[in-house]
Design an enzyme around this catalytic site. Structure first.
Site, short mmCIF file in Angstrom:
data_model
loop_
_atom_site.label_atom_id
_atom_site.label_comp_id
_atom_site.label_asym_id
_atom_site.label_seq_id
_atom_site.Cartn_x
_atom_site.Cartn_y
_atom_site.Cartn_z
N ARG A 2 11.77 -1.94 11.26
CA ARG A 2 10.22 -1.61 11.95
C ARG A 2 9.97 -2.28 13.03
O ARG A 2 10.21 -3.58 13.08
CB ARG A 2 9.26 -1.64 10.97
CG ARG A 2 8.78 -0.30 10.50
CD ARG A 2 7.66 -0.29 9.51
NE ARG A 2 6.31 -0.81 10.15
CZ ARG A 2 5.17 -0.81 9.55
NH1 ARG A 2 5.12 -0.22 8.26
NH2 ARG A 2 4.04 -1.18 10.16
N ARG B 104 -10.09 1.37 8.85
CA ARG B 104 -9.56 -0.12 8.83
C ARG B 104 -10.72 -0.71 9.79
O ARG B 104 -10.62 -1.88 10.06
CB ARG B 104 -8.32 -0.17 9.76
CG ARG B 104 -7.06 -0.33 8.74
CD ARG B 104 -5.97 -0.10 9.67
NE ARG B 104 -4.75 -0.90 9.15
CZ ARG B 104 -3.55 -0.29 8.82
NH1 ARG B 104 -3.20 1.16 8.75
NH2 ARG B 104 -2.21 -1.08 8.51
N ARG C 150 11.06 -6.69 4.94
CA ARG C 150 11.13 -5.54 5.28
C ARG C 150 11.42 -5.41 6.67
O ARG C 150 12.21 -4.25 6.72
CB ARG C 150 9.53 -4.93 5.15
CG ARG C 150 9.52 -3.36 5.53
CD ARG C 150 8.05 -2.89 5.30
NE ARG C 150 7.33 -3.32 6.36
CZ ARG C 150 6.03 -3.21 6.40
NH1 ARG C 150 5.26 -2.34 5.20
NH2 ARG C 150 5.09 -3.24 7.28
N ARG D 153 -1.00 -9.12 13.14
CA ARG D 153 -1.47 -8.01 12.31
C ARG D 153 -2.57 -8.66 11.11
O ARG D 153 -3.25 -7.81 10.63
CB ARG D 153 -0.31 -7.06 11.70
CG ARG D 153 -0.06 -5.91 12.80
CD ARG D 153 1.59 -5.53 12.37
NE ARG D 153 1.75 -4.84 11.26
CZ ARG D 153 2.61 -4.71 10.45
NH1 ARG D 153 3.80 -5.52 11.09
NH2 ARG D 153 2.89 -4.39 9.35
N LYS E 281 0.62 -1.09 0.13
CA LYS E 281 -0.06 -0.14 0.18
C LYS E 281 0.91 1.25 0.04
O LYS E 281 0.43 2.16 -0.81
CB LYS E 281 -0.95 0.11 1.22
CG LYS E 281 -1.76 -1.19 1.34
CD LYS E 281 -3.00 -0.84 2.49
CE LYS E 281 -2.55 -0.64 3.91
NZ LYS E 281 -1.90 -2.09 4.34
#
Ligand code: AMP
Length: 191
Positions: free
Chosen positions: A133, A88, A127, A144, A13
């Site tokens: 992160r 969301r 990632r 998640r 996204k």
């Protein structure tokens, strides 16, 4: 153009939001990015959001809604915007409806990127190595996905019923996905 970009964590996204927003000359508004910036700066909003984010949970609706309401009211968003990662939850959909209606406009399309689950987890683990992160550990990544499936996936049906849903295959090269999004948006009936 008032666009929503949806899809599970890892669907790409953020990357696509930047390209699409640039193309239409509208700001890409990423709730995740705004939260991360606030966490980084140690603002009260950041402190409030951090525990939820680290656990892979959603930040409470009241907090998120208020933040988006303020961001959309900024001058660069008067002609349109692309929302990346919002709404969301069902409550966020209702709130967004109000925000947009209050300006006399409407949402033009909700683009959803579809990607298979194993590829998602692999992308996010990748990632984790490059971006570092805090919420990209395997446990949190899987959590998640569950939160997305429970709270956000049902929203796809809401936008489908409204005739606003644009489904795009999010697998493969970034450039190919971008091309698919543009092709799908150009096919939209103009109001
Ligand atoms: P993202 O970068 O979009 O994956 O978002 C990272 C994290 O920020 C999420 O896991 C949530 O904790 C929080 N977040 C981002 N957008 C929202 C939202 N619309 N509602 C609630 N929490 C959000």
């Amino acid at each position: 153009m008032r666009l929503i970009l949806m899809g599970p964590p890892g669907a790409g996204k953020g990357t696509q939001a930047t390209f699409v927003a640039q193309h239409f000359g509208i700001p890409a508004i990423s709730t995740g990015d705004i939260f991360r910036a606030n966490v980084g700066q140690g603002t009260p909003l950041g402190l409030e959001a951090q525990t939820f984010m680290d656990a892979g949970e959603y930040v409470p609706d009241e907090v998120t809604n208020k933040m988006v309401r303020n961001r959309i009211a900024e001058s660069d968003a008067t002609e349109g915007f692309l929302l990346d990662g919002y709404p969301r939850t069902t409550a966020q959909v209702a709130e967004l409806d109000q925000m947009v209606e209050a300006t006399g406009h409407q949402i033009d399309a909700a683009v959803v990127l579809t990607v298979n689950e194993e590829e998602l987890v692999q992308r996010l683990l990748q990632r984790a190595q490059t971006d570092g992160r805090a919420d990209d550990t395997e446990d949190v990544i899987r959590h998640r996905q569950t939160v997305y499936a429970e709270q956000t996936e049902p929203l796809i049906g809401v936008y489908r019923e409204r005739g606003l849903l644009v489904e795009v295959d999010g697998m493969g090269d970034v450039d190919d996905v971008t091309a698919r999004i543009f092709a799908a948006l150009n096919d939209l009936p103009r109001s």
